[in-house]
Scaffold this active site. Structure first.
Site, PDB file in Angstrom:
ATOM      1  CB  THR A  94      -0.904   0.027   1.252  1.00 28.69           C
ATOM      2  OG1 THR A  94      -0.038  -0.132   2.411  1.00 28.69           O
ATOM      3  CG2 THR A  94      -1.919  -1.088   1.230  1.00 28.69           C
ATOM      4  CB  THR A 122      -0.071  -0.215   6.740  1.00 31.02           C
ATOM      5  OG1 THR A 122       0.783  -1.052   7.516  1.00 31.02           O
ATOM      6  CG2 THR A 122      -0.402   1.035   7.521  1.00 31.02           C
ATOM      7  CG  PHE A 162       1.378  -3.779  15.543  1.00 30.45           C
ATOM      8  CD1 PHE A 162       0.311  -4.646  15.753  1.00 30.45           C
ATOM      9  CD2 PHE A 162       1.105  -2.420  15.401  1.00 30.45           C
ATOM     10  CE1 PHE A 162      -0.995  -4.178  15.858  1.00 30.45           C
ATOM     11  CE2 PHE A 162      -0.195  -1.944  15.494  1.00 30.45           C
ATOM     12  CZ  PHE A 162      -1.246  -2.822  15.715  1.00 30.45           C
ATOM     13  CG  LEU A 211      13.900   8.361  24.803  1.00 32.46           C
ATOM     14  CD1 LEU A 211      12.665   8.973  24.185  1.00 32.46           C
ATOM     15  CD2 LEU A 211      13.626   8.017  26.268  1.00 32.46           C
ATOM     16  CB  CYS A 259       6.703   1.475   8.060  1.00 37.08           C
ATOM     17  SG  CYS A 259       6.558  -0.199   7.423  1.00 37.08           S
ATOM     18  CE  LYS A 318      14.953  -1.877  12.317  1.00 33.44           C
ATOM     19  NZ  LYS A 318      13.654  -2.405  12.759  1.00 33.44           N
ATOM     20  NE  ARG A 374      11.402  -1.413   1.262  1.00 35.55           N
ATOM     21  CZ  ARG A 374      10.393  -2.235   1.583  1.00 35.55           C
ATOM     22  NH1 ARG A 374       9.247  -2.182   0.927  1.00 35.55           N
ATOM     23  NH2 ARG A 374      10.525  -3.102   2.575  1.00 35.55           N
TER      24      ARG A 374
HETATM   25  C1  UDX Z   1       8.184   0.306  12.101  1.00 33.21           C
HETATM   26  C2  UDX Z   1       7.438   0.038  13.404  1.00 33.21           C
HETATM   27  O1  UDX Z   1       8.371  -0.013  14.477  1.00 33.21           O
HETATM   28  C3  UDX Z   1       6.698  -1.292  13.298  1.00 33.21           C
HETATM   29  O2  UDX Z   1       5.956  -1.529  14.472  1.00 33.21           O
HETATM   30  C4  UDX Z   1       5.748  -1.226  12.095  1.00 33.21           C
HETATM   31  O3  UDX Z   1       5.037  -2.447  11.942  1.00 33.21           O
HETATM   32  C5  UDX Z   1       6.531  -0.939  10.845  1.00 33.21           C
HETATM   33  O4  UDX Z   1       7.265   0.283  10.981  1.00 33.21           O
HETATM   34  P1  UDX Z   1      10.418  -0.462  10.953  1.00 33.21           P
HETATM   35  O5  UDX Z   1      10.045   0.505   9.892  1.00 33.21           O
HETATM   36  O6  UDX Z   1      10.879  -1.830  10.558  1.00 33.21           O
HETATM   37  O7  UDX Z   1       9.142  -0.693  11.953  1.00 33.21           O
HETATM   38  O8  UDX Z   1      11.604   0.186  11.765  1.00 33.21           O
HETATM   39  P2  UDX Z   1      11.802   0.801  13.246  1.00 33.21           P
HETATM   40  O9  UDX Z   1      12.562  -0.154  14.044  1.00 33.21           O
HETATM   41  O10 UDX Z   1      10.526   1.312  13.758  1.00 33.21           O
HETATM   42  O11 UDX Z   1      12.757   2.059  12.904  1.00 33.21           O
HETATM   43  C6  UDX Z   1      12.251   3.066  12.046  1.00 33.21           C
HETATM   44  C7  UDX Z   1      13.326   4.126  11.884  1.00 33.21           C
HETATM   45  O12 UDX Z   1      13.531   4.807  13.133  1.00 33.21           O
HETATM   46  C8  UDX Z   1      14.687   3.562  11.478  1.00 33.21           C
HETATM   47  O13 UDX Z   1      15.294   4.446  10.544  1.00 33.21           O
HETATM   48  C9  UDX Z   1      15.466   3.549  12.795  1.00 33.21           C
HETATM   49  O14 UDX Z   1      16.885   3.655  12.606  1.00 33.21           O
HETATM   50  C10 UDX Z   1      14.916   4.801  13.471  1.00 33.21           C
HETATM   51  N1  UDX Z   1      15.018   4.786  14.930  1.00 33.21           N
HETATM   52  C11 UDX Z   1      14.397   3.809  15.632  1.00 33.21           C
HETATM   53  C12 UDX Z   1      15.711   5.815  15.570  1.00 33.21           C
HETATM   54  O15 UDX Z   1      16.275   6.703  14.932  1.00 33.21           O
HETATM   55  N2  UDX Z   1      15.778   5.815  16.928  1.00 33.21           N
HETATM   56  C13 UDX Z   1      15.179   4.840  17.682  1.00 33.21           C
HETATM   57  O16 UDX Z   1      15.290   4.888  18.907  1.00 33.21           O
HETATM   58  C14 UDX Z   1      14.471   3.802  17.011  1.00 33.21           C
END
Ligand code: UDX
Length: 424
Positions: A88, A123, A149, A247, A257, A318, A325
């Protein structure tokens, strides 16, 4: 109790969902439109880096509980549940593009057994359950929302050990049937109406993005007032109402996402007549974070970006994933390349070459002759490399630590300049 489940779409969500349901004992058939991908999956090979997924897919294929077929018409004719796990993507106007969901519903509508249940796993915006019902064209098939999630890098763990399972449904029988799928999962299962279930997904992701943007803004304040953001977030996190997860300040959030879901949440609110000022601010802080990282590198280079060699540890959005992406690392490196920098990068999750960026397979090769080293993805490996060796290979001992992974004091004692996020 085993159920016959069809999974439409074998991307991050569909593949993980199908393999985990097979692991829980269900009989799962996953459908995709890409024949080479279907063949690869039936060999037990998987196209993505997701810890534990290869093992659980192989387990399912070997047990015969997990099969992959070409085309949804070969998966749904005898299923009790059909999970829609198709993309989506963000549409032109920031709203979610439902064309894949609508096409999948039109395709499987005529083929589904009576009283089967279609499950929206992707989503989708609030109200999508009704959209799917319309495109299915079946009054004897129920549609429910069951948002995922899953975090990339921990998707299998997140599926089998979730904080909660959310089911959005207006038909009690379908809700009870859907709950039975999760019998093997120890987590609260909440049943609500479809609109609330769809809103929980967006509201949760938007809140997590808010939390990260908030801590990135606090990091900027820390730099201005001479505080150390690592101590500030440690002190904040002890408060159970705040919590210490999500945090960690960084270069900004990215991925497939958060960027899509925050913009969709803003659009959903806008369309419903609410102007989401707060979330607009969250997105703006994130954009500014990319600029702040570029500024830090420019400062480390004494303002001389054009012609400089910039090394990066990190390309993926990450750690523990191979997903590029909407990666903040790539966004930042491209902005530096646009200013004339030569970029060389190492990332454990990325082997392919990229435009504007020379990707190497070794972290030390990445820093050869570099004028600055940036840390842009939170891979744990980056903490343990020999920084003396790194310093000896660099043109200038300069580090911009976008993830606060390295020890600035030790680096300074080794003759490096060091700049982190929210701490000197
Ligand atoms: C996210 C949601 O966490 C998940 O529940 C949902 O289903 C899909 O989207 P995801 O996109 O896989 O998951 O990554 P996430 O671990 O949430 O990190 C998202 C971004 O935030 C990354 O770029 C990560 O590096 C950044 N991040 C995360 C931070 O900069 N600081 C943090 O403390 C945590």
């Amino acid at each position: 109790m085993s159920s016959k489940i069809a999974i439409i779409g074998t991307g991050y969500v569909g593949l993980t969902t199908g393999a985990c349901f097979a692991h829980l004992g269900h009989d799962v058939t996953c459908a995709d439109i890409d024949s080479s991908k279907v063949d690869m999956l039936n060999r037990g090979e998987i196209p993505i880096l997701e810890p534990g997924l290869d093992k659980i897919v192989k387990e399912g294929v070997d047990s015969g509980r997990l099969k992959f077929v070409l085309g949804s018409e070969n998966a749904v004719t005898d299923c009790e549940f059909a999970f829609l796990c198709v993309p989506t993507p963000q549409g032109e106007d920031d709203s979610a593009d439902l064309s894949y969901i609508q096409a999948a519903a039109r395709e499987i509508g005529p083929l589904l057994p009576p009283e089967s249940v279609v499950v929206n796993k992707s989503t989708v915006p609030v109200g999508s359950t009704k959209v799917v019902e319309r495109h299915l064209g079946r009054s004897d098939v129920h549609v429910i929302s069951n948002p995922e999630f899953l975090r990339e890098g921990s998707a299998v763990q997140d599926f089998l050990h979730p904080d909660r399972v959310v089911i959005g449904c207006s038909n009690t029988t379908a809700a009870v049937k859907a709950q039975s799928l999760y019998l093997g999962v120890k987590a609260p299962i909440m049943v609500t109406d479809p609109a609330s279930a769809e809103t929980i997904k967006y509201a949760s992701n938007a809140f997590l993005a808010t939390k990260i943007s908030y801590v990135n803004a606090i990091a900027a304040v820390c730099e201005a007032v001479g505080a150390n953001v690592s101590d500030v977030t440690l002190g904040m996190g002890y408060d159970r109402r705040i919590g210490d997860m999500f945090l960690n300040p960084g270069p900004g959030w990215g991925g497939s996402c958060f960027p899509k879901d925050t913009r969709a949440m803003i659009k959903i609110a806008e369309n419903a007549g609410y102007h989401f000022h707060l979330l607009n601010g969250v997105v703006q802080v994130n954009e500014e974070q990319f600029d702040r990282m570029v500024d830090k590198v420019e400062n480390a280079l004494g303002g001389q970006v054009d012609g400089a060699t910039v090394a990066s540890w990190g390309l993926t959005f990450k750690a523990n994933t191979d997903d590029l992406r909407e990666s903040p690392a790539i966004e930042i490196l491209n902005r530096l390349a646009a200013k004339g920098a030569k970029i060389r990068a190492y990332d454990p999750g990325c082997k392919k070459q990229l435009e504007n960026i020379e990707v190497v397979a070794d972290p030390y090769e990445a820093v050869d002759g570099a004028d600055v080293l940036c840390v842009l993805t939170e891979w744990d490996d980056f903490k343990w490399y020999d920084m003396e060796e790194v310093g000896g290979r660099m043109g200038h001992r300069r580090v911009v630590d976008g993830r606060n992974l390295l020890d600035g004091h030790t680096l300074k004692s080794k003759g490096f300049t060091y700049d982190g996020v929210g701490r000197r």
